[in-house]
Design a protein around this motif. Structure first.
Motif, short mmCIF file in Angstrom:
data_model
loop_
_atom_site.label_atom_id
_atom_site.label_comp_id
_atom_site.label_asym_id
_atom_site.label_seq_id
_atom_site.Cartn_x
_atom_site.Cartn_y
_atom_site.Cartn_z
N PRO A 1 0.83 -1.21 0.00
CA PRO A 1 0.00 0.00 0.00
C PRO A 1 0.86 1.26 0.00
N VAL A 2 0.40 2.26 -0.72
CA VAL A 2 1.12 3.54 -0.78
C VAL A 2 0.79 4.33 0.49
N PRO A 3 1.80 4.75 1.25
CA PRO A 3 1.51 5.49 2.49
C PRO A 3 0.87 6.85 2.18
N LEU A 4 -0.02 7.28 3.06
CA LEU A 4 -0.68 8.56 2.89
C LEU A 4 0.29 9.70 3.18
N SER A 5 0.18 10.75 2.40
CA SER A 5 1.05 11.92 2.60
C SER A 5 0.52 12.84 3.69
N PHE A 6 -0.80 12.74 3.97
CA PHE A 6 -1.42 13.59 4.99
C PHE A 6 -2.29 12.75 5.90
N GLU A 7 -2.52 13.24 7.10
CA GLU A 7 -3.46 12.59 8.01
C GLU A 7 -4.87 12.70 7.44
N ASN A 8 -5.74 11.80 7.85
CA ASN A 8 -7.07 11.70 7.26
C ASN A 8 -7.93 12.94 7.46
N THR A 9 -7.73 13.65 8.56
CA THR A 9 -8.54 14.83 8.84
C THR A 9 -7.66 16.04 9.07
N SER A 10 -8.18 17.20 8.70
CA SER A 10 -7.46 18.44 8.99
C SER A 10 -7.66 18.81 10.45
N LEU A 11 -6.80 19.66 10.98
CA LEU A 11 -6.86 20.04 12.39
C LEU A 11 -6.95 21.55 12.53
N ARG A 12 -7.72 21.99 13.53
CA ARG A 12 -7.72 23.41 13.90
C ARG A 12 -6.65 23.57 14.98
N ILE A 13 -5.59 24.29 14.64
CA ILE A 13 -4.41 24.36 15.50
C ILE A 13 -4.19 25.80 15.98
N PRO A 14 -3.89 25.99 17.25
CA PRO A 14 -3.54 27.34 17.73
C PRO A 14 -2.29 27.85 17.00
N ILE A 15 -2.34 29.07 16.53
CA ILE A 15 -1.22 29.63 15.77
C ILE A 15 0.04 29.68 16.63
N ALA A 16 -0.11 29.85 17.93
CA ALA A 16 1.04 29.91 18.82
C ALA A 16 1.81 28.59 18.86
N GLU A 17 1.15 27.48 18.49
CA GLU A 17 1.80 26.17 18.52
C GLU A 17 2.42 25.79 17.18
N ILE A 18 2.35 26.70 16.21
CA ILE A 18 2.91 26.43 14.88
C ILE A 18 4.25 27.17 14.76
N LEU A 19 5.31 26.41 14.53
CA LEU A 19 6.64 26.99 14.43
C LEU A 19 7.02 27.13 12.95
N PRO A 20 7.23 28.37 12.46
CA PRO A 20 7.61 28.55 11.05
C PRO A 20 9.02 28.05 10.80
N LEU A 21 9.26 27.56 9.59
CA LEU A 21 10.60 27.10 9.22
C LEU A 21 11.48 28.24 8.72
N LYS A 22 10.86 29.40 8.47
CA LYS A 22 11.63 30.55 8.00
C LYS A 22 10.94 31.83 8.45
N GLN A 23 11.70 32.88 8.51
CA GLN A 23 11.16 34.20 8.83
C GLN A 23 10.92 34.96 7.52
N LEU A 24 9.78 35.63 7.44
CA LEU A 24 9.48 36.41 6.24
C LEU A 24 10.33 37.66 6.22
N SER A 25 10.97 37.90 5.08
CA SER A 25 11.83 39.08 4.94
C SER A 25 10.99 40.34 4.78
N ILE A 26 11.64 41.48 4.96
CA ILE A 26 10.97 42.77 4.80
C ILE A 26 10.41 42.92 3.39
N SER A 27 11.18 42.45 2.39
CA SER A 27 10.74 42.57 1.00
C SER A 27 9.47 41.77 0.75
N VAL A 28 9.37 40.57 1.38
CA VAL A 28 8.16 39.75 1.22
C VAL A 28 6.97 40.43 1.89
N LEU A 29 7.18 40.98 3.08
CA LEU A 29 6.10 41.66 3.81
C LEU A 29 5.56 42.86 3.05
#
Length: 296
Positions: free
Chosen positions: A9-37
């Motif tokens: 069987p091909v493994p699923l790339s995502f969990e079966n259901t989406s989640l409502r997650i507190p933004i404070a618990e989400i850690l970004p992998l990068k900081q948005l630059s001034i030019s992007v903002l």
């Protein structure tokens, strides 16, 4: 009876259901630059979220060591906009594996004509033009201009360019041409994979007046004879280009076969010694050809 084949069987790339997650618990992998903002893209996403909310959920992955903590894989701008709007939570897709690739690089962005048709479809379904303008963060006049984008463009050209990223100004240049010339120019742009406004302007400038919707404005510093000469040269280039394009496939195949043969020939030490002794110039040229093939 043949034994039943076992399939993995091909493994699923995502969990079966989406989640409502507190933004404070989400850690970004990068900081948005001034030019992007300060970019147009950021402003458009912010306007879209304000008008219609989140359309494409951000993608996160669970932290393997800390329960309840998530790493943000895709959607940094969306999450940043929501945080600045004071939102506490966001619905996310939860990936099962972090393969370290950028999701948005695998997305096929809407081509110009596809976007136009989608916008017309929205208007026909009753979406006010003002709301579309707010969602796209553009002036209402821009929506009205896009609404008439394909007026004066023949169906054959629309079909040729339907999946191409053609600047709006380039389509405006095509409207200056009669049907047959529109088709010729669209074919040239597609063959060259070049849709810039400057290239379109050069093709329009080299178009005979009989193939234009309106007469040309006089070009300062050029006489009528010079303009006619330029148009004739452009027509000759068009014919030569089409002839080269017609023969390209056969010539390329011949070249691949020839270089392949030379590579095999020069892998024979006896042949190389013979050429080096009696035909050093030919050996040198053969070696250059095979080196070019390796570099390609």
């Amino acid at each position: 009876m043949k034994p039943t084949e076992q399939t993995t069987p091909v493994p699923l790339s995502f969990e079966n259901t989406s989640l409502r997650i507190p933004i404070a618990e989400i850690l970004p992998l990068k900081q948005l630059s001034i030019s992007v903002l300060k970019s147009v893209k950021y402003a458009q996403i912010a306007a879209s979220i304000a008008e219609v909310g989140i359309i494409e959920p951000p993608v996160v992955i669970r932290d393997r060591q800390h329960a309840g903590v998530f790493h943000l894989l895709d959607g940094h701008i969306r999450v940043d906009v929501l945080a600045k709007r004071g939102e506490a939570e966001v619905v996310c897709l939860v990936a099962t594996q972090d393969e370290a690739y950028t999701y948005n690089k695998r997305i096929s962005r809407l081509a110009t004509i596809q976007e136009h048709k989608m916008m017309l479809n929205a208007i026909e379904k009753g979406v006010p033009q003002e709301r579309l303008a707010r969602a796209l963060n553009v002036n209402i006049s821009s929506i009205r201009n896009k609404k008439s984008l394909l007026d004066g463009i023949c169906p054959e050209v629309v079909d040729m360019l339907k999946d191409k990223h053609v600047p709006l100004n380039t389509i405006g240049q095509l409207k200056k041409l009669k049907t047959m010339r529109q088709i010729e120019v669209a074919q040239l742009m597609t063959a060259m994979n070049k849709y810039t406004i400057t290239y379109a302007q050069s093709l329009v400038a080299a178009t005979p007046e009989a193939m234009l919707v309106k007469p040309k404005k006089p070009i300062k510093g050029l006489s009528q004879d010079q303009i006619t000469l330029m148009e004739n040269e452009a027509a000759n280039l068009d014919r030569e280009f089409k002839a080269i394009e017609h023969d390209y496939g056969t010539d390329h195949l011949d070249l691949v076969l020839a270089t392949g043969y030379l590579t095999r020939l020069l892998s024979n030490a006896r042949v190389v010694r013979h050429l080096a002794q009696y035909f050093p110039d030919i050996l040198s040229e053969f070696q250059k050809i095979t080196e070019l093939r390796k570099a390609a």
